[in-house]
Enzyme design. Sequence first.
Site, PDB file in Angstrom:
ATOM      1  N   GLY A  16       0.808  -1.226   0.000  1.00 41.98           N
ATOM      2  CA  GLY A  16       0.000   0.000   0.000  1.00 41.98           C
ATOM      3  C   GLY A  16       0.835   1.268   0.000  1.00 41.98           C
ATOM      4  N   ILE A  17       0.404   2.225   0.797  1.00 42.88           N
ATOM      5  CA  ILE A  17       1.052   3.536   0.836  1.00 42.88           C
ATOM      6  C   ILE A  17       2.490   3.415   1.349  1.00 42.88           C
ATOM      7  CG2 ILE A  17       0.958   5.797   1.964  1.00 42.88           C
ATOM      8  CD1 ILE A  17      -2.139   5.551   1.865  1.00 42.88           C
ATOM      9  N   ASP A  51       7.806  -3.932   9.246  1.00 42.75           N
ATOM     10  CA  ASP A  51       6.419  -4.419   9.247  1.00 42.75           C
ATOM     11  C   ASP A  51       6.315  -5.571  10.244  1.00 42.75           C
ATOM     12  OD1 ASP A  51       3.649  -4.983   8.392  1.00 42.75           O
ATOM     13  OD2 ASP A  51       4.174  -3.735   6.659  1.00 42.75           O
ATOM     14  N   TYR A  64     -10.487   5.515  14.913  1.00 37.54           N
ATOM     15  CA  TYR A  64      -9.513   5.883  13.874  1.00 37.54           C
ATOM     16  C   TYR A  64      -9.323   7.402  13.836  1.00 37.54           C
ATOM     17  CZ  TYR A  64      -7.478   5.880   9.111  1.00 37.54           C
ATOM     18  OH  TYR A  64      -6.674   6.035   8.012  1.00 37.54           O
ATOM     19  N   ASN A  74       4.028   5.307   9.098  1.00 39.54           N
ATOM     20  CA  ASN A  74       2.948   5.009   8.148  1.00 39.54           C
ATOM     21  C   ASN A  74       2.023   3.891   8.611  1.00 39.54           C
ATOM     22  OD1 ASN A  74       1.673   4.607   5.312  1.00 39.54           O
ATOM     23  ND2 ASN A  74       2.634   2.638   5.797  1.00 39.54           N
ATOM     24  N   ALA A  75       2.536   2.944   9.406  1.00 43.90           N
ATOM     25  CA  ALA A  75       1.717   1.782   9.800  1.00 43.90           C
ATOM     26  C   ALA A  75       0.410   2.269  10.416  1.00 43.90           C
ATOM     27  CB  ALA A  75       2.467   0.899  10.784  1.00 43.90           C
ATOM     28  N   GLY A  76      -0.689   1.689   9.983  1.00 44.65           N
ATOM     29  CA  GLY A  76      -1.979   2.092  10.528  1.00 44.65           C
ATOM     30  C   GLY A  76      -3.001   1.012  10.271  1.00 44.65           C
TER      31      GLY A  76
END
Length: 450
Positions: A216-217, A236, A356, A291-293
């Site tokens: 992804g992003i 990750d 979120y 970035n992890a979400g």
Amino acid sequence: MTDRYQRFATSGLGRRVVHALGLPNPHPLRRHRPGQPVLTGPVLVGGAPGGRLGEPVGAVLSALPADVHTAAEPGRRYGALVFDATGITRGDQLRELHAFFHPVIRALADCGRVLVLASPPEQAGDTAEHIAQRALEGFTRSVGKELRRGATVQLVRVAAGAEQGIESTLRFLLSAKSAYVSGQVIRIGAGAVAPPDDWERPLAGRVALVTGASRGIGAAIAEVLARDGAHVLGLDVPAQRAELSTVVNRLGGSALLLDITAEDAPRQLVDHLDNHAGGRPHPGVDIVVHNAGITRDRTLGRLDAAGWDAVLAVNLTSQERINAALLAGNTLRERGRIIGVSSIAGIAGNAGQTNYATSKAGVIGMVTALAPRLAERRATINAVAPGFIETAMTAAVPLFFREAGRRLNSMAQGGLPVDVAETVAWFAHPASGGVTGNVVRVCGQSLLGA
Ligand code: NAD
């Protein structure tokens, strides 16, 4: 990449149907390719009398290089329109905007760029100047809603003393790298600016940590930072081992398998960065991209505590703990960059996303709280706030909400992961030392939270 509606709308028949019914018209956006010039057409430059940015803007444009015009010519189309509004100190001078833009706004090329350069209102000499400078935001945000064919507009507020620190921002905003960024207000302060030896590889010799880098992003961010010369340390969870290896091996980077919410994750991370440089240029880290979400969407009455805790832990509190560990020593190097990934849900709120949106609004708080502290080590912190980006996360959204997310913005389409990544790379740039405390939406000027 285009979605199905966009393919229809840009076909011969589709174009006629879209025009006749007044349907959303998603123009294909021009995106950056290495070696491509920043501007593809002439730039028309103007300004209100007494402005202080004419000379620094001229210096940047001649370095690009750009075909610079100072008087509009009938029949000419412009790749960009740049207006220095720092000379506007009273409300009646706002008419300078109309005088400059009215004759040429319709002569803007496809995917053209409009930039209005301004002062921070709080630095105004008096009340009238403060009001006039603040008024500019209504102008640029409305122009963004009127522009067609993939064009964008931004308001860039340049603090006194920051005039020589505008190059990386102008390059980003004028280029195809900012394809899906529009209607933003960006602030440049007087920070430590280090122009790179090579504008094509500005991050050479730097180490960049990207969390959630396996897809992804995050994978797009890893790719763009590596393109710009950084050694990427992709992080990750262990379950993503294979995907993460594929990404970092392709980029000549390295991998770290770690759950950022683990109790000892900050210690493990700092230990890894400080003591095991591996193939990286040096110990420590220059760029950190949180970035992890995750999402666990439920309306509040149906959301259990586990769904609340998981989202807050990944999206916010683990990042706070990691920042604290990076800043406790010198793991984040002098002139470092911390970059958060917020969301327009963190600005506007969203039904079914109390957890979120809380976490993503917290990321904005992280930026504002840490910016002054990081300035002491000549480092910066900023965040991107993506809107609807075409990823696995949004492909899973039910059709009606997915279509609404895609179309309810000035570009009438979703963005791509690379659009977020290019914005991150601009924050990470060594010449972006004055860019701190910003939350920049990558949302095609979404109607949400506008
Ligand atoms: P994604 O689910 O495709 O990728 C997220 C990555 O984070 C995954 O690789 C995942 O394994 C990793 N991750 C999750 N928990 C982790 C943990 N505890 N430790 C380490 N890694 C972990 O999501 P995406 O769409 O690429 O989104 C990336 C970021 O952008 C997220 O922060 C998301 O909230 C944000 N965002 C996305 C959109 C969008 O439209 N896709 C919009 C706004 C914001």
